[in-house]
Design an enzyme around this catalytic site. Structure first.
Site, PDB file in Angstrom:
ATOM      1  N   GLU A 265       0.745  -1.147  -0.092  1.00 21.86           N
ATOM      2  CA  GLU A 265      -0.088   0.060  -0.101  1.00 21.86           C
ATOM      3  C   GLU A 265       0.982   1.343   0.009  1.00 21.86           C
ATOM      4  OE1 GLU A 265      -3.304   2.378   2.703  1.00 21.86           O
ATOM      5  OE2 GLU A 265      -2.964   0.243   3.101  1.00 21.86           O
ATOM      6  N   LYS A 397      -8.166 -15.004  16.366  1.00 20.54           N
ATOM      7  CA  LYS A 397      -8.353 -14.857  15.062  1.00 20.54           C
ATOM      8  C   LYS A 397      -9.640 -14.393  14.813  1.00 20.54           C
ATOM      9  CE  LYS A 397      -4.649 -17.868  13.264  1.00 20.54           C
ATOM     10  NZ  LYS A 397      -4.110 -18.475  14.502  1.00 20.54           N
ATOM     11  N   ASP A 473       1.835 -14.249  12.977  1.00 21.72           N
ATOM     12  CA  ASP A 473       0.708 -14.791  12.246  1.00 21.72           C
ATOM     13  C   ASP A 473      -0.168 -13.580  11.622  1.00 21.72           C
ATOM     14  OD1 ASP A 473      -1.401 -16.152  11.273  1.00 21.72           O
ATOM     15  OD2 ASP A 473      -1.562 -17.526  13.122  1.00 21.72           O
ATOM     16  N   HIS A 571      -2.739  10.049  -1.632  1.00 18.61           N
ATOM     17  CA  HIS A 571      -3.127   8.794  -2.124  1.00 18.61           C
ATOM     18  C   HIS A 571      -3.198   8.681  -3.661  1.00 18.61           C
ATOM     19  CE1 HIS A 571      -3.705   5.684   1.067  1.00 18.61           C
ATOM     20  NE2 HIS A 571      -3.798   6.868   1.791  1.00 18.61           N
TER      21      HIS A 571
END
Length: 592
Positions: A265, A397, A473, A571
């Site tokens: 990004e 998660k 993770d 952006h």
């Protein structure tokens, strides 16, 4: 007509188009219609056509023969038993009746199969499909008085690029063919060959041939496949390249850190770097680890809710904690049970164990400890039925209120005071604008959205980037990104106090992906590689504070950009593809 067995139509070509790029659809002329209607197609033969009589008459004859002969033989059998006549003594009439019974039985058995299978054994010819196409075309033709429908041009899809494959040795070619044919399972290549790189190359080639798709852009060379065998990834065919940028220096707790961020990004690293600069000039940030404990919550079931409640009282009784801790801590020399919390749902009990895990993230460690405790509890609760080692009360998660309230992993708060002149010169905004935006966006806006732990601008951006770079993770970004960003004007409104509170940062510096060369290098850059030699868990806790500090910098910079109206402009400049997508699309759709 069974469409599943219908062969594909031949491609339509247009002789009037010289380059073959387009094809046109036009209604058929009336002469074509007359010729199509005059076409007759002979029906396909059926298995029942071989019978000398009509099917219904043949069936009636054999049904009558079967039941009448069966009745006659049963009647004769009863007479022989009554008069003590041996059953094997038969007359010519009885022998004929037996033969007729067998024959009729064979016919009836075959009859019930004929009608069932004849639709499968008789395949329609190509002419039959043409006839069906003719009928379909007639059904879909609309008779109108309006002018003819204009010609519609349909662009052909470009042909797929040919698969570029490397030439393999003859022995490897044989193995590739065996993998494709299913003789050798793909997952067993490493154990069979003893060479992980060679196994990945063979698996890669088999994948391309089976799918018909090229993965030439996915690199194979330059990676140590031995390092992931049995612990990081199964059946590899290559590796993904993600650029790593550096934000910093991040001045945190008196130390300077260069924070590695793996991301695709644009603006993310630059924005975080600007936040680090503002914090550095203002004297840096400070952090505190509030809690350090990984959790696992099995679910067990009893015959009654009362019995489940007895387990809850037993586990939460302080007198039993020391015994449970001794049993739990057998799993590892770093595992130390901290607390046990149990909740009841009917006759099911969810037991949340929390323990320290040293410098490891600790999921395997705490799971082993939980298994030890469950085996111990079966002595006092033999009727306990262990449904699962994880009952989602952990919660791993997944966004969960229990993690937001109780914490999971490392609970960290990080704060900084940014001077007013730095806000104006570096961040290009004002203290009042930042405070107001934070209240309306991060607090009120997230509340309106019903967010769970999402009272921030983009904490997950920074958490994910640092996680990927340091071998954590990535899926645990879900709970690790739970964050509340607070901003308050201080010193009579001249300066701003900013803080982030993150209750569930789940990180480790040993195990998992932290051992890979690239990720290990990033951990070494931060000075937290491997296990701490001074105090167990120190490196993992320091990594958690670095994550929180980077989030603080990212929050400060993004909120300033939004307050100053710079977000869209930045952006559009740094986070857009420079390719002419519209031109590429036009070329693709208009060329063969």
């Amino acid at each position: 007509m069974d469409l599943r067995r219908r062969p594909p139509k031949p491609p339509v070509t247009n002789n009037n188009n010289s380059n073959g790029s387009f094809r046109s659809y036009q209604p058929r002329t009336s002469d074509d219609d007359h010729r199509r209607r005059a076409t007759t197609i002979a029906p396909p033969p059926k298995a029942s056509d071989a019978l000398p009589l009509p099917l219904y008459l043949t069936n009636a004859v054999f049904f009558t023969l079967f039941f009448s002969v069966a009745y006659y033989l049963l009647h004769r059998w009863r007479d022989k038993i009554r008069y003590n006549t041996p059953l094997h003594v038969v007359t010519i009439t009885e022998l004929g009746a037996i033969i007729a019974l067998i024959a009729s039985f064979i016919y009836l058995l075959g009859f019930f199969g004929i009608d069932f299978v004849q639709s499968f054994i008789s395949r329609a010819s190509g002419d039959a499909w043409d006839l069906a196409d003719t009928i379909d075309d007639d059904d879909h033709r609309l008779v109108t008085c309006s002018p003819p429908t204009p010609i519609v041009s349909v662009a052909k899809l470009p042909n797929p690029e040919p698969i570029v494959t490397e030439s393999l040795p003859e022995e490897d070619e044989e193995i590739v063919k065996s993998v494709i044919d299913g003789v050798i399972p793909s997952y067993s290549l490493e154990s069979r060959l003893g060479d992980c790189k060679r196994a990945a190359s063979i698996r890669r080639e088999a994948l391309q041939r089976v799918t018909g798709r090229s993965i030439e852009g996915l690199p194979l060379d330059g990676f140590d496949y031995e390092s992931i065998l049995g612990q990081c990834c199964e059946m590899p065919v290559g590796y993904i390249q993600i650029p790593v940028g550096i934000a910093g220096p991040l001045l945190l707790d008196g130390y300077e850190y260069s924070v590695p961020m793996a991301t695709t990004e644009g603006c993310l690293v630059a924005s975080t770097n600007r936040g680090c600069k503002a914090m550095f000039i203002s004297g840096g940030a400070t952090s505190t680890v509030l809690k350090d404990g990984m959790t696992r919550a099995p679910v067990v079931r009893f015959a009654s809710a009362r019995r489940a409640s007895e387990l809850k009282f037993f586990l939460e009784n302080p007198e039993n904690f020391d015994t449970l801790a001794v049993v739990f801590n057998r799993s590892s020399r770093f595992a130390r049970l901290q607390s046990v919390k149990c909740t009841i749902a009917g006759k099911n009990a969810y037991v949340r164990f929390c323990c320290s895990t040293g410098d490891a993230m600790g999921m395997n460690m705490v799971s082993k400890g939980v298994q030890n405790v469950l085996e111990y509890l079966t002595d006092d609760f033999p009727d306990m039925d262990v449904i699962g080692i994880s009952g989602n009360f952990c919660s791993d998660k997944k966004p969960a209120a229990v993690n937001w309230i109780e914490g999971r992993g490392k609970s960290v708060v990080c704060e900084a005071v940014i001077r007013g002149e730095i806000v104006n010169k570096v961040l290009k905004t004002s203290v009042a604008a930042l405070v107001e935006l934070n209240m309306l966006k991060n607090l009120a806006g997230s509340a309106v959205a019903g967010s769970l732990g999402g009272f921030n601008a983009h904490a997950s951006n920074i958490v994910s980037a640092v996680f990927i770079a340091t071998g954590q993770d990535p899926a645990q970004n879900v709970e690790s990104s739970q964050c509340i960003t607070m901003m308050e004007a201080i010193n009579d409104g001249k300066d701003i106090h900013i803080s982030v509170t993150m209750p569930s940062i789940e990180v480790g510096t040993v195990g998992g992906g932290t051992q890979l060369a690239s990720q290990s290098a990033c951990l070494n850059l931060l000075g937290v590689k491997g296990a701490s030699t001074e105090s167990p868990g120190m490196n993992a806790r320091r990594l958690a504070t670095i994550v929180a500090g980077a989030v603080l910098a990212g929050e400060l910079s993004l909120m300033s950009a939004i307050a100053a109206g710079q977000l869209v402009r930045s952006h559009m400049k740094y986070n857009r593809s420079s390719r002419d997508i519209s031109g590429a699309t036009t070329t693709t759709t208009t060329t063969t």
